[in-house]
Enzyme design. Sequence first.
Site, short mmCIF file in Angstrom:
data_model
loop_
_atom_site.label_atom_id
_atom_site.label_comp_id
_atom_site.label_asym_id
_atom_site.label_seq_id
_atom_site.Cartn_x
_atom_site.Cartn_y
_atom_site.Cartn_z
N GLU A 66 -84.04 84.44 77.74
CA GLU A 66 -85.30 83.70 77.48
C GLU A 66 -86.03 82.78 78.51
OE1 GLU A 66 -84.26 81.95 73.62
OE2 GLU A 66 -83.14 83.70 72.75
N ASN A 69 -81.72 88.76 79.52
CA ASN A 69 -81.70 88.93 77.92
C ASN A 69 -83.06 88.31 77.29
OD1 ASN A 69 -80.35 89.85 75.66
ND2 ASN A 69 -79.88 87.62 75.25
N HIS A 107 -84.37 90.65 67.47
CA HIS A 107 -84.82 89.96 66.06
C HIS A 107 -85.97 90.42 65.73
CE1 HIS A 107 -81.06 87.24 66.99
NE2 HIS A 107 -81.79 87.17 68.36
N GLU A 116 -79.04 91.68 70.19
CA GLU A 116 -78.94 90.59 69.00
C GLU A 116 -79.62 90.97 67.75
OE1 GLU A 116 -80.20 86.53 70.33
OE2 GLU A 116 -79.17 86.89 72.33
N ASP A 166 -80.95 91.96 64.34
CA ASP A 166 -81.32 91.81 62.69
C ASP A 166 -82.61 92.00 62.38
OD1 ASP A 166 -82.25 88.87 63.83
OD2 ASP A 166 -80.47 88.01 63.42
O1 G3I Z 1 -72.27 72.25 66.21
C1 G3I Z 1 -73.17 71.75 65.16
C2 G3I Z 1 -72.40 71.12 64.30
O2 G3I Z 1 -71.54 70.13 64.82
C3 G3I Z 1 -72.98 70.69 62.92
O3 G3I Z 1 -72.56 70.02 61.92
C4 G3I Z 1 -74.13 71.35 62.58
C5 G3I Z 1 -75.10 71.08 61.40
O4 G3I Z 1 -76.30 71.84 61.17
O5 G3I Z 1 -74.92 72.14 63.52
C6 G3I Z 1 -74.21 72.59 64.54
O6 G3I Z 1 -74.94 73.25 65.83
C7 G3I Z 1 -75.61 74.25 65.30
C8 G3I Z 1 -75.14 75.49 66.22
O7 G3I Z 1 -75.87 76.69 65.94
C9 G3I Z 1 -73.64 75.92 65.75
O8 G3I Z 1 -73.77 76.20 64.29
C10 G3I Z 1 -77.21 74.09 65.54
O9 G3I Z 1 -77.39 73.07 64.80
C11 G3I Z 1 -77.96 75.23 65.43
O10 G3I Z 1 -79.18 74.90 66.01
C12 G3I Z 1 -77.23 76.19 66.35
O11 G3I Z 1 -78.09 77.55 66.17
C13 G3I Z 1 -77.73 78.58 66.85
C14 G3I Z 1 -79.10 78.94 67.93
O12 G3I Z 1 -78.72 79.90 68.73
C15 G3I Z 1 -79.36 77.87 68.71
O13 G3I Z 1 -80.56 78.22 69.54
C16 G3I Z 1 -77.55 79.78 66.13
O14 G3I Z 1 -76.28 79.58 65.62
C17 G3I Z 1 -77.33 81.07 67.06
O15 G3I Z 1 -77.04 82.11 66.28
C18 G3I Z 1 -78.58 81.34 67.82
O16 G3I Z 1 -78.55 82.38 68.60
C19 G3I Z 1 -79.68 82.44 69.55
C20 G3I Z 1 -79.07 83.24 70.86
O17 G3I Z 1 -78.06 82.52 71.42
C21 G3I Z 1 -80.21 83.55 71.74
N1 G3I Z 1 -81.23 84.30 71.24
C22 G3I Z 1 -81.69 83.79 69.87
C23 G3I Z 1 -80.59 83.74 68.81
C24 G3I Z 1 -80.99 82.96 67.60
O18 G3I Z 1 -81.83 81.97 67.61
#
Ligand code: G3I
Length: 410
Positions: free
Chosen positions: A170, A223, A264, A295, A297
Amino acid sequence: MRFRRLINASVLAVVAVGSLSTVAASAHDARPSKPQDQSLRALAAKHGLYFGTAVDPAAYAADSTYKTMVDSQFSTVTAENAMKWESLEPTRGTYNWGPADALIDNAVRNRQLVRGHVLVWHSQLPGWLNDGINDGTIDGPQLRALLKKHITDVVTHFKGRIWQWDVVNEAVSDPWETPSAIHLGGNAGSFKQKFADLLGPGYLADAFRTARAADPKALLFYNDYNVEAFGDGGAGDKTQFVYNMIKQLRADGVPIDGFGSQGHLATQYGNYDVFQVADALQRFTDLGLAAALTEVDARSLMKNADDPTLAANGADVNARDQAAAYNYHVLLQACLLNRHCLSFTVWGFTDKYSWIPNWFKNPPEGAGCLWDAAYNPKKSLRTVQGDLAAAGPPLVGNRIPQAPRQLPRR
Ligand code: G3I
């Protein structure tokens, strides 16, 4: 000699008895199992295609159904978050390899290939790095040095165990920010612009070269999202911008092997058709790249289409389930039609753990996965299974494997 003949005869007899009993046991059930009863990995393997999912280690540890499905349905896995910089080096200088190592160990046990995600991304950086960039205590040269160390440490740690690395993720501005640019456009003042500005324009080339040096056998990918199809070719056409960027990187001798199109999609927006996506993949693979859907969905608005204060009704649910299935179909068929499209990965397979509802809250979006939150198959799953089962020669052939791009010695 006679002894050997006797052995051969008895081996043959055992084999014959074995196969006879197999035939006898399955005589009443001679037809292969129905496509909908086969795993996605088995259906995809007929085309040499790897079918993958992003994996959440917490769900894998806590939910036996989730674990069984990860282990049995997929032939490649990606760490949804466990290989991101914030996960691997939460404290400066101290690595936490455990969850990512465990994910790879499970993959090896299940004969799955691993996509490494991700080495260079402006998001999900460790707090200490974010803070340093924001308060100016980490300047450009320091950030470049930290990034080089990060790539080297991580790729070296996982060396030999990663099939495809998302080296840079990105890096390009969003399509609604014109003109397209590396982290610029409408992002003035944003963190991602600051990250790119500090690193300077050569950071993509440096990242790929550093990754290649650390593991010469891994395939190195760029990517991104919203690059499923070309637009008008103008200043705001993100796919065109990414295409030009990768073409230039390769012309400059940068070791980039693959183009990852995240996929996505959302049913409330206009859909691509199969041939728009196939054309995009074709143009990238004509550059000599492998491709992957990385990725996938297809999310939907979760409220009533006419009045978002109301819950969705049956008409909404039917429409969104069918539109989501169509989106999966378009991306999968485009991938099947391109023999350099090596893998098709979904970003989670059950609505139970999908990132979508956590991300798109106002208005709420969801329902983007192949299985619902109770692991019931959805139209999207049946469509994907049907596409994989029905595809074949002459239009769909086996994948053409890609070797990492070795640069000529200078
Ligand atoms: O680790 C903390 C945890 O300690 C806390 O309790 C919890 C409360 O909400 O948050 C946790 O962190 C979260 C993390 O995922 C792990 O679950 C973050 O808030 C959340 O923002 C984060 O989201 C991830 C996102 O990337 C961040 O940009 C998604 O799971 C993940 O699926 C998403 O994946 C991205 C790819 O890497 C790149 N392309 C887009 C894709 C979708 O956004």
